[in-house]
Enzyme design. Structure first.
Site, PDB file in Angstrom:
ATOM      1  N   GLY A   1     -17.020  39.162  25.498  1.00 34.51           N
ATOM      2  CA  GLY A   1     -16.421  38.391  26.286  1.00 34.51           C
ATOM      3  C   GLY A   1     -17.603  37.676  27.218  1.00 34.51           C
ATOM      4  O   GLY A   1     -18.753  37.753  27.389  1.00 34.51           O
TER       5      GLY A   1
ATOM      6  N   HIS B   1     -13.465  44.380  20.180  1.00 31.83           N
ATOM      7  CA  HIS B   1     -12.337  44.107  19.225  1.00 31.83           C
ATOM      8  C   HIS B   1     -12.444  42.929  18.456  1.00 31.83           C
ATOM      9  O   HIS B   1     -12.098  43.184  17.096  1.00 31.83           O
ATOM     10  CB  HIS B   1     -11.145  44.152  20.070  1.00 31.83           C
ATOM     11  CG  HIS B   1      -9.860  44.534  19.002  1.00 31.83           C
ATOM     12  ND1 HIS B   1      -8.677  44.156  19.312  1.00 31.83           N
ATOM     13  CD2 HIS B   1      -9.837  45.360  18.039  1.00 31.83           C
ATOM     14  CE1 HIS B   1      -8.026  44.353  18.296  1.00 31.83           C
ATOM     15  NE2 HIS B   1      -8.577  45.260  17.539  1.00 31.83           N
TER      16      HIS B   1
ATOM     17  N   LYS C   1      -7.407  40.432  31.183  1.00 29.73           N
ATOM     18  CA  LYS C   1      -7.645  40.073  32.608  1.00 29.73           C
ATOM     19  C   LYS C   1      -6.610  38.922  33.116  1.00 29.73           C
ATOM     20  O   LYS C   1      -6.747  38.728  34.401  1.00 29.73           O
ATOM     21  CB  LYS C   1      -9.045  39.636  32.747  1.00 29.73           C
ATOM     22  CG  LYS C   1     -10.266  40.498  32.305  1.00 29.73           C
ATOM     23  CD  LYS C   1     -11.502  39.861  32.197  1.00 29.73           C
ATOM     24  CE  LYS C   1     -12.509  40.843  31.914  1.00 29.73           C
ATOM     25  NZ  LYS C   1     -12.471  41.085  30.454  1.00 29.73           N
TER      26      LYS C   1
ATOM     27  N   LYS D   1      -8.531  41.941  42.118  1.00 25.43           N
ATOM     28  CA  LYS D   1      -7.124  41.835  41.953  1.00 25.43           C
ATOM     29  C   LYS D   1      -6.880  43.307  42.060  1.00 25.43           C
ATOM     30  O   LYS D   1      -5.486  43.898  41.900  1.00 25.43           O
ATOM     31  CB  LYS D   1      -6.766  41.233  40.699  1.00 25.43           C
ATOM     32  CG  LYS D   1      -7.079  39.841  40.718  1.00 25.43           C
ATOM     33  CD  LYS D   1      -6.900  39.216  39.445  1.00 25.43           C
ATOM     34  CE  LYS D   1      -6.992  37.591  39.616  1.00 25.43           C
ATOM     35  NZ  LYS D   1      -8.358  37.116  39.859  1.00 25.43           N
TER      36      LYS D   1
ATOM     37  N   LEU E   1     -17.098  32.099  37.437  1.00 23.79           N
ATOM     38  CA  LEU E   1     -17.201  30.654  37.067  1.00 23.79           C
ATOM     39  C   LEU E   1     -17.484  30.542  35.785  1.00 23.79           C
ATOM     40  O   LEU E   1     -18.520  31.206  35.230  1.00 23.79           O
ATOM     41  CB  LEU E   1     -18.048  29.819  37.992  1.00 23.79           C
ATOM     42  CG  LEU E   1     -17.564  29.604  39.634  1.00 23.79           C
ATOM     43  CD1 LEU E   1     -18.809  29.200  40.296  1.00 23.79           C
ATOM     44  CD2 LEU E   1     -16.585  28.713  39.521  1.00 23.79           C
TER      45      LEU E   1
ATOM     46  N   VAL F   1     -10.069  28.797  35.721  1.00 21.00           N
ATOM     47  CA  VAL F   1      -9.516  27.520  35.899  1.00 21.00           C
ATOM     48  C   VAL F   1     -10.219  26.444  35.361  1.00 21.00           C
ATOM     49  O   VAL F   1      -9.623  25.217  35.107  1.00 21.00           O
ATOM     50  CB  VAL F   1      -8.609  27.597  37.165  1.00 21.00           C
ATOM     51  CG1 VAL F   1      -9.846  27.168  38.265  1.00 21.00           C
ATOM     52  CG2 VAL F   1      -7.612  26.439  37.585  1.00 21.00           C
TER      53      VAL F   1
ATOM     54  N   ARG G   1       2.392  31.463  39.667  1.00 21.29           N
ATOM     55  CA  ARG G   1       3.032  32.162  38.578  1.00 21.29           C
ATOM     56  C   ARG G   1       3.241  33.492  38.706  1.00 21.29           C
ATOM     57  O   ARG G   1       3.036  34.050  39.750  1.00 21.29           O
ATOM     58  CB  ARG G   1       1.922  31.785  37.472  1.00 21.29           C
ATOM     59  CG  ARG G   1       1.527  30.269  36.972  1.00 21.29           C
ATOM     60  CD  ARG G   1       0.443  30.339  36.141  1.00 21.29           C
ATOM     61  NE  ARG G   1      -0.735  30.886  36.537  1.00 21.29           N
ATOM     62  CZ  ARG G   1      -2.078  30.869  36.028  1.00 21.29           C
ATOM     63  NH1 ARG G   1      -1.924  30.742  34.632  1.00 21.29           N
ATOM     64  NH2 ARG G   1      -3.098  31.217  36.586  1.00 21.29           N
TER      65      ARG G   1
END
Length: 618
Positions: free
Chosen positions: A289, A312, A367, A409, A448, A454, A538
């Protein structure tokens, strides 16, 4: 010509210069003053012997002569000088030697030998320039204005001054002392505030920022000077880009929004990190990742004994393994790609028992906030059970430290993803016991350039001509670059005593709509050309993120940009008891219960059982 032949050629050339200059000096002075040939022959043999020995010591015959620098020329001249001094002292012990002869001979040798290297460089550069011009007669030159008259600017200009596709029209620099000076023949025309005016005056095609260590604040300021024009803006690669081999010094790098939002680099306690990583076996979960792979890139620099790349997805593990393997092989680091699912408890325990890692960095997790709202069961299986498997497997294998990568979060979570990460924090810190594995969590905001960021979405929307969709114009987020976050995770891990939740200083929050505007500007388009619209919040999203809740706030700073959160944990038995109940809940019940428990709104009076949960998800 191979390297050996080049050495022989250079030795032959230098010895020829020694002998011919000595012969010329003798023949020139002999009619004027009486000269004895014997001491001169002795001096010649001693000086050439010393010169050859010193040249091999300083590897003067291994230099690539077309890159000869002033420093190398000075070293060459000093070697010749030292050779003459030694030969004069040795020779005069046995016979007198004409000082006029010595001076003339030395003067010729010290000028011609280093000059031969400089001359070769000039010839090669002229030839390369001629070849480029002949092969690129129809190439349109880009009239380029350079920002920065320092070492970076000089290096950049020197490497590209013979490129037929580039024409340097001038430099801007805010240092008053550099006004009206030149760098490799390129004049300093003014200051950065003059950029817009100079673009019109000199018909500039592009502006290149040649300050490798420029701060994001100054970069944003300079870019803003160019935003009123249609000029392309790029930059010289950063020092980190060049060290990692991502860019060469003479390449143009597009300015990315990550460059504008990045912060000044934190100086790490390299010695402390090296003590914990060098010669150790390190396991990184989620190694394919964004964060996990960068942690691996940082770790490998500290020469560990072995790195276990656990993930994975076979393709992502293959890619990071392929990237790191050349460095690992060169430095005798054992790189082990491990395909495994953290939900598979037996598999994780076997890996821990087999390799017995000294340290574990747990970065594997689901995530994506809205996706986890639709798939709460998967969020629990991966983020809760998976973390539990990793942590308990590490404890059973006697791992020294376990660092969980968490998120902002997890603070007052209104969503499934944040709630599962908060519960994972509870499990990890709750497992900590004195004298055993040190369990800690490191909490930070958005990174970032990650795959879930995003930024790739905005880039794609800009490429299509818009519109850019922002869920809410009021929405803000904390941002940090992937390398900075990964470095701080390693530093926090080195500070761990066990049971802490480290919180990284994320700086000031950024409005997402402002981020969109910056990306439009960097693309070369004007804000009026690409519209920005609201699409609505969302499922599970918050308008504002927090790094700590009010009850968790602390001013205890343990390192630059690293704080310890004053987090009150739920007893581990209560957490495990709650986790055992989750498998019986429907999706809606699961979401409700997760959020309530993560926010301490569910109190479990008595555990149903004290037995360990051992759920296995293949």
């Amino acid at each position: 010509m191979n390297r050996t032949m080049k050495r022989i050629t250079l030795i032959t050339l230098d010895l020829t210069v020694f002998y011919l200059t000595a012969l010329f000096s003798y023949l020139f002075l002999s009619p004027l003053v009486g000269l004895d040939a014997q001491p001169m022959v002795t001096s010649l043999l001693v000086s050439t012997g010393v010169y050859i020995a010193l040249s091999f010591y300083f590897r003067l015959f291994d230099k690539i002569n077309r890159y000869t620098s002033i420093k190398e020329t000075i070293v060459h001249a000093l070697v010749v000088t030292f050779a003459f001094v030694v030969s004069d002292i040795v020779t005069m012990l046995f016979a007198p030697l004409s000082m006029r002869f010595l001076f003339l001979w030395y003067l010729l040798a010290v000028m011609i030998i280093p000059a031969s290297r400089v001359g070769w460089r000039i010839i090669m550069e002229h030839r390369m320039k001629k070849e480029k011009l002949n092969g690129n007669k129809d190439v349109t030159k880009l009239r380029t204005l350079i920002v920065g008259a320092g070492e970076g600017g000089g290096l950049f200009i020197r490497n590209l001054q013979h490129d037929p596709a580039i024409e340097f029209v001038g430099i801007v620099d805010d240092d008053d002392n550099k006004k009206n000076t030149t760098v490799f023949g390129v004049p300093v025309l003014g200051k950065t505030k003059d950029i817009e005016k100079l673009i019109d005056t000199y018909d500039v095609d592009q502006v290149t920022i040649a300050i490798p260590s420029i701060s994001s604040k100054n970069l944003e300021r300079i870019v803003s000077y160019c935003n009123e024009t249609d000029i392309k803006v790029n930059q010289m690669p950063s020092v980190e880009d060049m060290v990692q081999g991502t860019y060469e010094v003479n390449e143009f790098k597009e300015i990315d929004v990550t460059d504008l939002l990045g912060r000044d680099e934190v100086k790490l306690d390299m010695e402390k990190i090296a003590t914990q990583l060098s010669g150790q076996t390190i396991l990184v979960s989620g190694a394919g990742g964004s964060i996990g792979s960068e942690i691996c890139r940082q770790i490998i620099r500290f020469s560990p004994k072995r790195i276990l790349l656990l993930g994975h997805g076979e393709n992502s593990i293959y890619l990071i393994n392929r990237e790191l393997k050349p460095f690992a092989d060169k430095n005798e680091i054992d790189l082990v790609p491990v395909i495994a699912d953290i939900q598979d408890r037996d598999r994780i325990f076997k890996i821990m028992a087999q390799y017995k890692p000294d340290r574990v960095y747990h970065a594997a997790a689901h995530k994506h906030v809205p996706l986890m709202e639709y798939n709460p069961t998967e969020a629990v299986k991966n983020n809760v059970y998976g973390t539990k498997n990793m942590a308990e497997g590490a404890k059973a294998a006697g791992v020294q430290s376990f660092v969980m990568v968490s998120t902002d979060k997890a603070v007052n979570p209104p969503n499934v993803m944040g709630a599962t990460k908060r519960i994972a924090e509870m499990i990890v810190t709750g497992l900590n016991e004195e004298g055993k594995t040190n369990f800690v969590a490191v909490r930070f905001g958005n990174v970032l350039g990650s795959r879930g960021s995003v930024i790739p979405v905005f880039k794609d929307q800009i490429k299509k001509g818009g519109p850019i969709t922002v869920t809410d114009f009021r929405m803000t987020r904390y941002f940090m670059t992937i390398p900075e976050a990964s470095r701080l995770v390693l530093q926090a891990g080195s500070l761990a005593r066990g049971g802490e939740i480290f919180v990284l200083d994320m700086g000031e929050p950024v409005k997402i709509v402002d981020l969109a505007k910056q990306m439009i500007q960097l693309s070369g388009a004007k804000n009026k050309d690409i519209k920005i619209t609201e699409s609505g919040i969302r499922p599970g999203e918050k308008l504002y993120e927090e790094l700590l809740s009010k009850s968790e706030n602390t001013r205890k700073q343990v390192y630059e940009k690293i704080f310890i959160g004053k987090v009150t944990n739920t007893p581990l038995n209560d957490v495990l008891n709650f986790v055992r109940r989750l498998e019986r809940l429907s999706d809606e019940e699961l979401k409700e219960q997760l959020v309530a428990f993560a926010n301490n709104k569910i109190k479990l009076e008595e555990p149903e059982t004290n037995e360990e949960t051992e759920m296995v998800y293949a």
